[in-house]
Design a protein around this motif. Structure first.
Motif, PDB file in Angstrom:
ATOM      1  N   GLY A  45       0.980  -1.318  -0.123  1.00 56.41           N
ATOM      2  CA  GLY A  45      -0.016   0.084  -0.119  1.00 56.41           C
ATOM      3  C   GLY A  45       0.702   1.265  -0.024  1.00 56.41           C
ATOM      4  N   GLN A  46       1.902   1.229   0.780  1.00 54.90           N
ATOM      5  CA  GLN A  46       3.102   2.403   0.743  1.00 54.90           C
ATOM      6  C   GLN A  46       3.437   2.467  -0.555  1.00 54.90           C
ATOM      7  OE1 GLN A  46       5.338   1.481   4.279  1.00 54.90           O
ATOM      8  NE2 GLN A  46       3.703   1.789   5.728  1.00 54.90           N
ATOM      9  N   LEU A  47       3.940   1.568  -1.211  1.00 59.39           N
ATOM     10  CA  LEU A  47       4.404   1.632  -2.522  1.00 59.39           C
ATOM     11  C   LEU A  47       3.647   2.149  -3.436  1.00 59.39           C
ATOM     12  CD1 LEU A  47       6.474   1.153  -4.650  1.00 59.39           C
ATOM     13  CD2 LEU A  47       5.545  -1.240  -4.819  1.00 59.39           C
ATOM     14  N   ALA A  48       2.414   1.964  -3.621  1.00 58.38           N
ATOM     15  CA  ALA A  48       1.325   2.275  -4.313  1.00 58.38           C
ATOM     16  C   ALA A  48       1.123   3.851  -4.043  1.00 58.38           C
ATOM     17  CB  ALA A  48       0.001   1.696  -4.149  1.00 58.38           C
ATOM     18  N   GLU A  49       1.198   4.225  -2.962  1.00 59.83           N
ATOM     19  CA  GLU A  49       1.121   5.865  -2.487  1.00 59.83           C
ATOM     20  C   GLU A  49       2.478   6.596  -3.123  1.00 59.83           C
ATOM     21  OE1 GLU A  49       0.598   5.926   1.512  1.00 59.83           O
ATOM     22  OE2 GLU A  49      -1.617   5.239   1.350  1.00 59.83           O
ATOM     23  N   SER A 108       8.167   0.716 -10.700  1.00 54.20           N
ATOM     24  CA  SER A 108       6.710   0.193 -10.402  1.00 54.20           C
ATOM     25  C   SER A 108       6.897  -1.441 -10.260  1.00 54.20           C
ATOM     26  CB  SER A 108       5.610   0.634 -11.499  1.00 54.20           C
ATOM     27  OG  SER A 108       5.943   0.121 -12.653  1.00 54.20           O
ATOM     28  N   LEU A 109       6.945  -1.842 -11.449  1.00 56.52           N
ATOM     29  CA  LEU A 109       6.996  -3.311 -11.255  1.00 56.52           C
ATOM     30  C   LEU A 109       8.290  -3.986 -10.385  1.00 56.52           C
ATOM     31  CD1 LEU A 109       5.782  -4.683 -14.750  1.00 56.52           C
ATOM     32  CD2 LEU A 109       4.134  -4.081 -12.710  1.00 56.52           C
ATOM     33  N   GLY A 110       9.547  -3.413 -10.867  1.00 62.73           N
ATOM     34  CA  GLY A 110      10.556  -3.788  -9.905  1.00 62.73           C
ATOM     35  C   GLY A 110      10.266  -3.613  -8.359  1.00 62.73           C
ATOM     36  N   SER A 111       9.944  -2.549  -8.119  1.00 62.54           N
ATOM     37  CA  SER A 111       9.556  -2.206  -6.795  1.00 62.54           C
ATOM     38  C   SER A 111       8.673  -3.188  -5.924  1.00 62.54           C
ATOM     39  CB  SER A 111       9.181  -1.010  -6.268  1.00 62.54           C
ATOM     40  OG  SER A 111      10.185  -0.229  -6.866  1.00 62.54           O
ATOM     41  N   LEU A 112       7.466  -3.575  -6.826  1.00 61.90           N
ATOM     42  CA  LEU A 112       6.401  -4.369  -6.233  1.00 61.90           C
ATOM     43  C   LEU A 112       6.954  -5.832  -6.036  1.00 61.90           C
ATOM     44  CD1 LEU A 112       3.553  -5.310  -5.902  1.00 61.90           C
ATOM     45  CD2 LEU A 112       3.172  -5.761  -8.290  1.00 61.90           C
ATOM     46  N   ILE A 113       7.720  -6.179  -6.816  1.00 59.64           N
ATOM     47  CA  ILE A 113       8.404  -7.708  -6.777  1.00 59.64           C
ATOM     48  C   ILE A 113       9.477  -7.692  -5.467  1.00 59.64           C
ATOM     49  CG2 ILE A 113       9.773  -9.245  -7.853  1.00 59.64           C
ATOM     50  CD1 ILE A 113       8.558  -8.632 -10.502  1.00 59.64           C
ATOM     51  N   SER A 114      10.216  -6.547  -5.554  1.00 57.89           N
ATOM     52  CA  SER A 114      11.209  -6.473  -4.278  1.00 57.89           C
ATOM     53  C   SER A 114      10.537  -6.572  -3.049  1.00 57.89           C
ATOM     54  CB  SER A 114      12.223  -5.436  -4.601  1.00 57.89           C
ATOM     55  OG  SER A 114      13.063  -5.425  -5.846  1.00 57.89           O
ATOM     56  N   ARG A 124      -5.267  -6.923  -3.072  1.00 54.67           N
ATOM     57  CA  ARG A 124      -5.267  -6.992  -4.453  1.00 54.67           C
ATOM     58  C   ARG A 124      -5.470  -5.523  -5.008  1.00 54.67           C
ATOM     59  NH1 ARG A 124      -8.603 -10.727  -4.987  1.00 54.67           N
ATOM     60  NH2 ARG A 124     -10.552  -9.514  -5.306  1.00 54.67           N
ATOM     61  N   ALA A 125      -6.321  -4.844  -4.232  1.00 50.36           N
ATOM     62  CA  ALA A 125      -6.456  -3.266  -4.679  1.00 50.36           C
ATOM     63  C   ALA A 125      -5.148  -2.413  -4.817  1.00 50.36           C
ATOM     64  CB  ALA A 125      -7.535  -2.471  -3.856  1.00 50.36           C
ATOM     65  N   SER A 126      -4.300  -2.683  -3.762  1.00 56.64           N
ATOM     66  CA  SER A 126      -2.865  -2.060  -3.691  1.00 56.64           C
ATOM     67  C   SER A 126      -2.187  -2.538  -5.037  1.00 56.64           C
ATOM     68  CB  SER A 126      -2.314  -2.210  -2.241  1.00 56.64           C
ATOM     69  OG  SER A 126      -2.947  -1.622  -1.243  1.00 56.64           O
ATOM     70  N   VAL A 127      -2.121  -3.736  -5.248  1.00 54.73           N
ATOM     71  CA  VAL A 127      -1.223  -4.211  -6.372  1.00 54.73           C
ATOM     72  C   VAL A 127      -1.910  -3.589  -7.610  1.00 54.73           C
ATOM     73  CG1 VAL A 127      -0.616  -6.326  -7.391  1.00 54.73           C
ATOM     74  CG2 VAL A 127      -0.686  -6.273  -5.054  1.00 54.73           C
ATOM     75  N   VAL A 128      -3.201  -3.605  -7.783  1.00 55.51           N
ATOM     76  CA  VAL A 128      -3.780  -3.139  -9.000  1.00 55.51           C
ATOM     77  C   VAL A 128      -3.400  -1.583  -9.149  1.00 55.51           C
ATOM     78  CG1 VAL A 128      -6.110  -2.321  -9.998  1.00 55.51           C
ATOM     79  CG2 VAL A 128      -5.756  -4.666  -9.068  1.00 55.51           C
ATOM     80  N   LYS A 129      -3.253  -0.716  -8.343  1.00 56.01           N
ATOM     81  CA  LYS A 129      -2.836   0.409  -8.276  1.00 56.01           C
ATOM     82  C   LYS A 129      -1.408   0.513  -8.768  1.00 56.01           C
ATOM     83  CE  LYS A 129      -5.601   2.355  -4.555  1.00 56.01           C
ATOM     84  NZ  LYS A 129      -5.946   3.068  -3.149  1.00 56.01           N
ATOM     85  N   VAL A 130      -0.602  -0.320  -8.385  1.00 56.46           N
ATOM     86  CA  VAL A 130       0.778  -0.123  -8.552  1.00 56.46           C
ATOM     87  C   VAL A 130       0.641  -0.688 -10.320  1.00 56.46           C
ATOM     88  CG1 VAL A 130       2.941  -1.691  -8.714  1.00 56.46           C
ATOM     89  CG2 VAL A 130       1.671  -0.941  -6.593  1.00 56.46           C
ATOM     90  N   PHE A 131       0.079  -1.683 -10.683  1.00 55.09           N
ATOM     91  CA  PHE A 131      -0.100  -1.983 -12.253  1.00 55.09           C
ATOM     92  C   PHE A 131      -0.825  -1.046 -13.110  1.00 55.09           C
ATOM     93  CE2 PHE A 131       0.244  -6.461 -10.618  1.00 55.09           C
ATOM     94  CZ  PHE A 131       1.473  -6.765 -11.526  1.00 55.09           C
ATOM     95  N   GLU A 132      -1.506  -0.064 -12.271  1.00 50.35           N
ATOM     96  CA  GLU A 132      -2.222   1.038 -13.097  1.00 50.35           C
ATOM     97  C   GLU A 132      -1.007   1.972 -13.382  1.00 50.35           C
ATOM     98  OE1 GLU A 132      -6.757   1.154 -11.180  1.00 50.35           O
ATOM     99  OE2 GLU A 132      -5.160   2.318 -10.374  1.00 50.35           O
ATOM    100  N   GLU A 142      -6.173  -4.721 -13.693  1.00 44.78           N
ATOM    101  CA  GLU A 142      -6.868  -5.621 -12.686  1.00 44.78           C
ATOM    102  C   GLU A 142      -6.638  -7.087 -12.874  1.00 44.78           C
ATOM    103  OE1 GLU A 142      -8.820  -1.854 -13.216  1.00 44.78           O
ATOM    104  OE2 GLU A 142      -7.923  -3.186 -14.725  1.00 44.78           O
ATOM    105  N   LEU A 143      -6.302  -7.451 -14.254  1.00 42.81           N
ATOM    106  CA  LEU A 143      -6.065  -9.082 -14.462  1.00 42.81           C
ATOM    107  C   LEU A 143      -4.766  -9.229 -13.994  1.00 42.81           C
ATOM    108  CD1 LEU A 143      -7.612  -9.678 -18.055  1.00 42.81           C
ATOM    109  CD2 LEU A 143      -8.087 -10.541 -15.758  1.00 42.81           C
ATOM    110  N   ALA A 144      -3.683  -8.254 -14.140  1.00 44.44           N
ATOM    111  CA  ALA A 144      -2.369  -8.395 -13.659  1.00 44.44           C
ATOM    112  C   ALA A 144      -2.344  -8.561 -12.039  1.00 44.44           C
ATOM    113  CB  ALA A 144      -1.478  -7.295 -14.198  1.00 44.44           C
ATOM    114  N   GLY A 145      -3.194  -7.831 -11.417  1.00 38.09           N
ATOM    115  CA  GLY A 145      -3.220  -7.831 -10.025  1.00 38.09           C
ATOM    116  C   GLY A 145      -3.843  -8.960  -9.612  1.00 38.09           C
ATOM    117  N   LEU A 146      -4.826  -9.444 -10.257  1.00 37.93           N
ATOM    118  CA  LEU A 146      -5.552 -10.752  -9.798  1.00 37.93           C
ATOM    119  C   LEU A 146      -4.343 -12.046 -10.005  1.00 37.93           C
ATOM    120  CD1 LEU A 146      -8.121 -12.147  -9.077  1.00 37.93           C
ATOM    121  CD2 LEU A 146      -8.573 -12.348 -11.462  1.00 37.93           C
ATOM    122  N   ALA A 147      -3.840 -12.076 -11.247  1.00 38.93           N
ATOM    123  CA  ALA A 147      -2.796 -13.093 -11.215  1.00 38.93           C
ATOM    124  C   ALA A 147      -1.507 -12.846 -10.141  1.00 38.93           C
ATOM    125  CB  ALA A 147      -2.341 -13.002 -12.722  1.00 38.93           C
TER     126      ALA A 147
END
Length: 209
Positions: A70-74, A84-90, A132-140, A155-160
């Protein structure tokens, strides 16, 4: 009023930190609210004001697992230099590795999983929806930057992504030992992240010709 709210938040975070430490050291069943209150330097009533009871405290500790995402999304909303994606995974790998390195934390996380699923499954589902909502924000953000393939919606990327992380983590917490939660899951997430990029699909099209 602002100072009061800040103090209340500081007290809440202190309670969570003290409770987590005691639960890791002595197990959930071996720690009463009175013990947490004494260690935190507050009254039992203060704990009940913030969390109502021990169950509420446990749910709050479980909810904190979503905080880094959630903090990453902010951060992504205000800092274009953050990957975005690298930080999410890290961030995900850091959380998972933290659990693996401490056997007591693994046991505690397994307890939280069973507690939520058996005791209040709706609260577990609510936690998963927030994650999932926080992850979707990252993918947005990734989509806005052109870092997400047109074949994927946020949305699909966040779900997966959440399905991969939560599914593998749950298997491991339930005793699956055929894969390494940090090394193998890290490899899965990095490969999945690479598959989401426009570059990956362009390369795949060229290879198919």
């Amino acid at each position: 009023m602002k100072r009061t709210r800040r103090e209340a938040e500081e007290t809440r975070e202190n309670i969570l930190a003290v409770a987590e430490k005691l639960f890791l050291e002595h197990g959930v069943e071996g720690v009463a609210l009175e013990v947490i209150a004494q260690a935190a330097g507050i009254t039992r009533g203060a704990i009940q004001w913030h969390f109502q009871n021990k169950s509420g405290l446990l749910h709050a500790l479980r909810d904190r697992m979503e905080s880094p995402i959630g903090q990453l999304a902010e951060r992504l909303q205000v800092d274009e230099t953050v990957d975005s994606l690298g930080s999410l995974i890290s961030e995900t790998i850091v959380v998972i590795s933290h659990i693996q390195l401490d056997p007591r934390r693994k046991q505690f996380c397994a307890y939280l999983l069973n507690f939520s699923l058996l005791g209040e499954p709706e609260r577990q589902r609510a936690f998963e929806r927030r994650l999932r909502a926080s992850v979707v924000k990252v993918f947005e953000v990734a989509a806005q930057r052109g870092e997400l393939s047109e074949h994927w919606t946020p949305e699909l990327a966040g779900l997966a992504y959440c399905g991969l992380v939560l599914g593998l983590l749950e298997q491991w917490l339930r005793g699956e030992d055929q894969f390494d939660i940090a090394h193998d899951v890290s490899a899965v997430l990095r490969r999945f992240g690479a598959s989401l990029s426009p570059t990956h699909h362009a390369q795949a099209r060229r290879a198919a010709r």
